[in-house]
Design an enzyme around this catalytic site. Structure first.
Site, PDB file in Angstrom:
ATOM      1  N   GLY A 133     -13.521  42.054 -19.737  1.00  0.00           N
ATOM      2  CA  GLY A 133     -14.461  42.038 -20.847  1.00  0.00           C
ATOM      3  C   GLY A 133     -13.836  42.075 -22.228  1.00  0.00           C
ATOM      4  O   GLY A 133     -14.539  42.206 -23.225  1.00  0.00           O
ATOM      5  N   PRO A 179      -8.957  41.007 -16.694  1.00  0.00           N
ATOM      6  CA  PRO A 179      -9.310  40.096 -17.782  1.00  0.00           C
ATOM      7  C   PRO A 179      -9.523  38.666 -17.276  1.00  0.00           C
ATOM      8  O   PRO A 179      -8.779  38.200 -16.417  1.00  0.00           O
ATOM      9  CB  PRO A 179      -8.080  40.158 -18.696  1.00  0.00           C
ATOM     10  CG  PRO A 179      -6.946  40.535 -17.788  1.00  0.00           C
ATOM     11  CD  PRO A 179      -7.543  41.406 -16.715  1.00  0.00           C
ATOM     12  N   GLY A 180     -10.534  38.020 -17.797  1.00  0.00           N
ATOM     13  CA  GLY A 180     -10.763  36.608 -17.483  1.00  0.00           C
ATOM     14  C   GLY A 180     -10.686  35.809 -18.770  1.00  0.00           C
ATOM     15  O   GLY A 180      -9.702  35.132 -19.069  1.00  0.00           O
ATOM     16  N   ARG A 181     -11.736  35.969 -19.579  1.00  0.00           N
ATOM     17  CA  ARG A 181     -11.830  35.255 -20.855  1.00  0.00           C
ATOM     18  C   ARG A 181     -10.563  35.409 -21.704  1.00  0.00           C
ATOM     19  O   ARG A 181     -10.066  34.441 -22.269  1.00  0.00           O
ATOM     20  CB  ARG A 181     -13.033  35.805 -21.633  1.00  0.00           C
ATOM     21  CG  ARG A 181     -13.355  35.070 -22.912  1.00  0.00           C
ATOM     22  CD  ARG A 181     -14.369  35.870 -23.755  1.00  0.00           C
ATOM     23  NE  ARG A 181     -15.473  36.354 -22.951  1.00  0.00           N
ATOM     24  CZ  ARG A 181     -16.564  35.652 -22.656  1.00  0.00           C
ATOM     25  NH1 ARG A 181     -16.704  34.434 -23.128  1.00  0.00           N
ATOM     26  NH2 ARG A 181     -17.520  36.177 -21.917  1.00  0.00           N
ATOM     27  N   CYS A 186     -30.145  14.781 -21.698  1.00  0.00           N
ATOM     28  CA  CYS A 186     -31.555  14.663 -22.041  1.00  0.00           C
ATOM     29  C   CYS A 186     -32.204  16.023 -22.160  1.00  0.00           C
ATOM     30  O   CYS A 186     -33.044  16.416 -21.346  1.00  0.00           O
ATOM     31  CB  CYS A 186     -32.272  13.824 -20.995  1.00  0.00           C
ATOM     32  SG  CYS A 186     -31.699  12.145 -21.049  1.00  0.00           S
ATOM     33  N   GLU A 187     -31.777  16.778 -23.152  1.00  0.00           N
ATOM     34  CA  GLU A 187     -32.301  18.122 -23.440  1.00  0.00           C
ATOM     35  C   GLU A 187     -32.156  18.316 -24.930  1.00  0.00           C
ATOM     36  O   GLU A 187     -31.044  18.167 -25.460  1.00  0.00           O
ATOM     37  CB  GLU A 187     -31.424  19.201 -22.781  1.00  0.00           C
ATOM     38  CG  GLU A 187     -31.504  19.329 -21.300  1.00  0.00           C
ATOM     39  CD  GLU A 187     -32.725  20.118 -20.845  1.00  0.00           C
ATOM     40  OE1 GLU A 187     -33.248  20.914 -21.655  1.00  0.00           O
ATOM     41  OE2 GLU A 187     -33.141  19.914 -19.699  1.00  0.00           O
ATOM     42  N   TYR A 194     -15.029  29.891 -18.920  1.00  0.00           N
ATOM     43  CA  TYR A 194     -16.454  29.659 -18.660  1.00  0.00           C
ATOM     44  C   TYR A 194     -16.953  28.327 -19.212  1.00  0.00           C
ATOM     45  O   TYR A 194     -18.090  28.212 -19.641  1.00  0.00           O
ATOM     46  CB  TYR A 194     -17.304  30.830 -19.203  1.00  0.00           C
ATOM     47  CG  TYR A 194     -16.826  32.171 -18.679  1.00  0.00           C
ATOM     48  CD1 TYR A 194     -16.993  32.488 -17.331  1.00  0.00           C
ATOM     49  CD2 TYR A 194     -16.177  33.088 -19.487  1.00  0.00           C
ATOM     50  CE1 TYR A 194     -16.531  33.698 -16.823  1.00  0.00           C
ATOM     51  CE2 TYR A 194     -15.713  34.303 -18.987  1.00  0.00           C
ATOM     52  CZ  TYR A 194     -15.891  34.596 -17.660  1.00  0.00           C
ATOM     53  OH  TYR A 194     -15.429  35.779 -17.157  1.00  0.00           O
ATOM     54  N   ARG A 217     -22.368  27.030 -22.556  1.00  0.00           N
ATOM     55  CA  ARG A 217     -22.472  28.360 -23.172  1.00  0.00           C
ATOM     56  C   ARG A 217     -23.360  28.405 -24.426  1.00  0.00           C
ATOM     57  O   ARG A 217     -24.116  29.359 -24.594  1.00  0.00           O
ATOM     58  CB  ARG A 217     -21.082  28.938 -23.468  1.00  0.00           C
ATOM     59  CG  ARG A 217     -20.289  29.212 -22.181  1.00  0.00           C
ATOM     60  CD  ARG A 217     -18.996  29.975 -22.431  1.00  0.00           C
ATOM     61  NE  ARG A 217     -19.238  31.326 -22.878  1.00  0.00           N
ATOM     62  CZ  ARG A 217     -19.089  31.750 -24.127  1.00  0.00           C
ATOM     63  NH1 ARG A 217     -18.680  30.931 -25.072  1.00  0.00           N
ATOM     64  NH2 ARG A 217     -19.358  32.998 -24.442  1.00  0.00           N
TER      65      ARG A 217
HETATM   66  C1  LIG Z   1     -16.630  38.565 -15.242  1.00  0.00           C
HETATM   67  C2  LIG Z   1     -15.911  39.744 -14.763  1.00  0.00           C
HETATM   68  C3  LIG Z   1     -14.639  40.024 -15.241  1.00  0.00           C
HETATM   69  C4  LIG Z   1     -13.981  39.233 -16.323  1.00  0.00           C
HETATM   70  O1  LIG Z   1     -14.673  39.326 -17.508  1.00  0.00           O
HETATM   71  P1  LIG Z   1     -14.074  38.689 -18.862  1.00  0.00           P
HETATM   72  O2  LIG Z   1     -15.100  38.978 -19.871  1.00  0.00           O
HETATM   73  O3  LIG Z   1     -13.918  37.233 -18.608  1.00  0.00           O
HETATM   74  O4  LIG Z   1     -12.776  39.359 -19.108  1.00  0.00           O
HETATM   75  C5  LIG Z   1     -13.980  41.097 -14.699  1.00  0.00           C
HETATM   76  N1  LIG Z   1     -14.540  41.856 -13.730  1.00  0.00           N
HETATM   77  C6  LIG Z   1     -15.764  41.602 -13.252  1.00  0.00           C
HETATM   78  C7  LIG Z   1     -16.331  42.457 -12.204  1.00  0.00           C
HETATM   79  C8  LIG Z   1     -16.496  40.553 -13.753  1.00  0.00           C
HETATM   80  O5  LIG Z   1     -17.723  40.320 -13.285  1.00  0.00           O
END
Ligand SMILES: *Cc1c(COP(=O)(O)O)cnc(C)c1O
Length: 443
Positions: free
Chosen positions: A248, A291-293, A361-362, A390, A330
């Protein structure tokens, strides 16, 4: 537009990423095109690892693959020593096909199917993050049947609300995810899990939201989880070896976004762990984050070609690009904001305000409202920054638009990591029932 990572404007006035002039990338790969700055992704991975090393705690940094899950990305995460989160059989399959070490894969999700659980147990993944009581019993039964014991973390909701868009908040009590600490359900889950013979309870997991700029939410979550851990140790004699604090961590999409450095997020978390878990004695749990984002987000740029435009005098000018909500849903989903630039005339002064429309078409298929640009003409290249997370992951075939390719760029090299979808891909799963088949008509 803010230039992230290796992005710069070259002597021709073109945007260059990873040593590649984007006009060359367009000539080679076409548009729309997802461009990933490989050095920046690796830098982010290394920032997390370095910050945890600095803390002295035992740790795992798991890349939340849902942000951008392809085989090359799984390879990169493995090369950087990260673990990997998956939330579906498709993500698990991708990771396994990429040769990602199964013991460093963690399986998330609030509704894992029997097939997914079986697949993951057979692959001998490292850990299941269990979301609810039904899953606890199901997982135990399947593991028992297979004669295996599986590692689990329990997803708990610590009752912390992160300051972010409502749809991406998951830490508060009213959430579809996890066992609530506040209402006693998490305590009950620990009691149940530690009695189930085929489960090895490693600890707990908390994820409070996404695109978070402040450290307070994480610190509060650590405190609540630590209080919970102490209660569980005292009343159930169960010790958590692992505490997973989720992901997050925010990134800078547009001016006004104020993310902290990776090192600052990690320091806030590890300091909070040292403070709040002190009550458990001198053995601190292993700390995991996901971390993802913040691993891939700012490393991604989407390159589009400008097509038509519509100038409504006194109202606004719409400029349409050859992609839109199919490659970046998004803005339509979350009202997300992006920055962009004319990538083929990057040095020219901004003289008009336009709104960037997609080709679907939106009416809601808008990428950016009120963007300042030089005079835009058909054939110009528009680069939208910060599309690494994402975007490809959420791309669709709405209007039967083919998903774009993804290229990794680095040191003047550009490698396709996902090919652009073909027309065969578009109709590949379609089946015409026998009775509807077109018969050759002879007259
Ligand atoms: C989506 C998610 C993440 C990654 O979140 P980011 O905002 O992309 O860092 C980590 N853990 C869980 C359980 C998630 O659902």
């Amino acid at each position: 537009m803010y230039l992230h990572g290796t992005s710069k404007i070259n002597s021709k006035g073109h945007l260059e990423i990873g040593g590649n002039d984007v006009t060359d990338l367009k000539a080679k790969f076409g548009t729309p095109l997802y461009i990933v700055d490989e050095d920046l992704v690796r830098l982010r991975c290394r920032e997390y690892v370095a910050a945890f090393r600095e803390s002295g705690l035992t740790f795992q940094v798991a890349y939340a693959s849902k942000a951008f899950c392809t085989m090359a990305m799984c390879r990169l995460a493995d090369e950087e020593g990260l673990s990997l989160d998956v939330v579906s059989d498709g993500e698990l399959y991708t990771a396994l096909q990429a040769g990602f070490p199964a013991h460093r894969i963690h399986f998330h999700g609030n509704n894992k199917t029997v097939e997914e659980i079986e697949m993951a147990i057979d692959a001998k993944i490292g850990c299941f993050v269990v979301d609810n009581f039904i899953e606890l019993h199901l997982l135990n039964a399947i593991a028992a049947e297979k004669g295996q014991r599986v590692n689990v973390l329990l997803r708990v909701t610590p009752g912390v609300e992160a300051h972010t868009h409502e749809y991406i908040s998951t830490g508060q009590t009213d959430s579809k995810f996890g066992f609530d600490i506040g209402n006693g359900s998490a305590f009950e889950a620990v009691r149940v899990a530690s009695d189930l013979a085929s489960l090895e309870l490693l600890g707990v997991h908390s994820h409070i939201g996404s695109q978070i700029f402040e450290v307070e939410g994480f610190q509060m979550a650590v405190e609540r989880v630590a209080q919970f851990a102490i209660r569980v140790r005292n009343e159930l004699n169960v010790a958590f070896k692992v505490v997973n604090l989720g992901g997050g961590f925010g990134i800078r999409y547009v001016e006004g976004d104020t993310p902290l450095l990776v090192s600052q997020y990690v320091k806030a978390i590890t300091d909070a762990v040292k403070t709040h878990f002190a009550g458990l004695g001198d053995i601190l749990p292993e700390i995991w984050v996901e971390p993802g984002r913040s691993i891939v987000g700012d490393a991604g740029t989407t390159l589009y070609t400008v097509g038509t435009s519509k100038d409504i005098p006194g109202v606004r000018k719409y400029v349409a690009v050859d992609g839109g909500m199919t490659d970046n849903p998004r803005p339509a989903l979350y009202d997300s904001k992006y920055e962009a630039m004319l990538a083929n005339r990057a040095n020219e002064e901004n003289i008009e305000t336009v709104s960037i429309a997609g080709k679907c078409c939106e009416s809601g298929d808008m990428l950016i409202w009120d963007l300042e640009l030089p005079k835009v003409i058909s054939g110009d290249l528009l680069a939208v920054a910060c599309t690494g997370a994402y975007n490809y992951a959420m791309a669709s075939n709405y209007n039967r638009i083919r998903r774009p390719s993804v290229v990794f760029v680095k040191d003047g090299q550009a490698d396709v990591v996902v090919q652009r979808e073909s027309f065969d891909n578009i109709v590949g799963n379609d089946v015409i029932p026998e009775r509807m088949k077109k018969v050759a008509v002879t007259q």
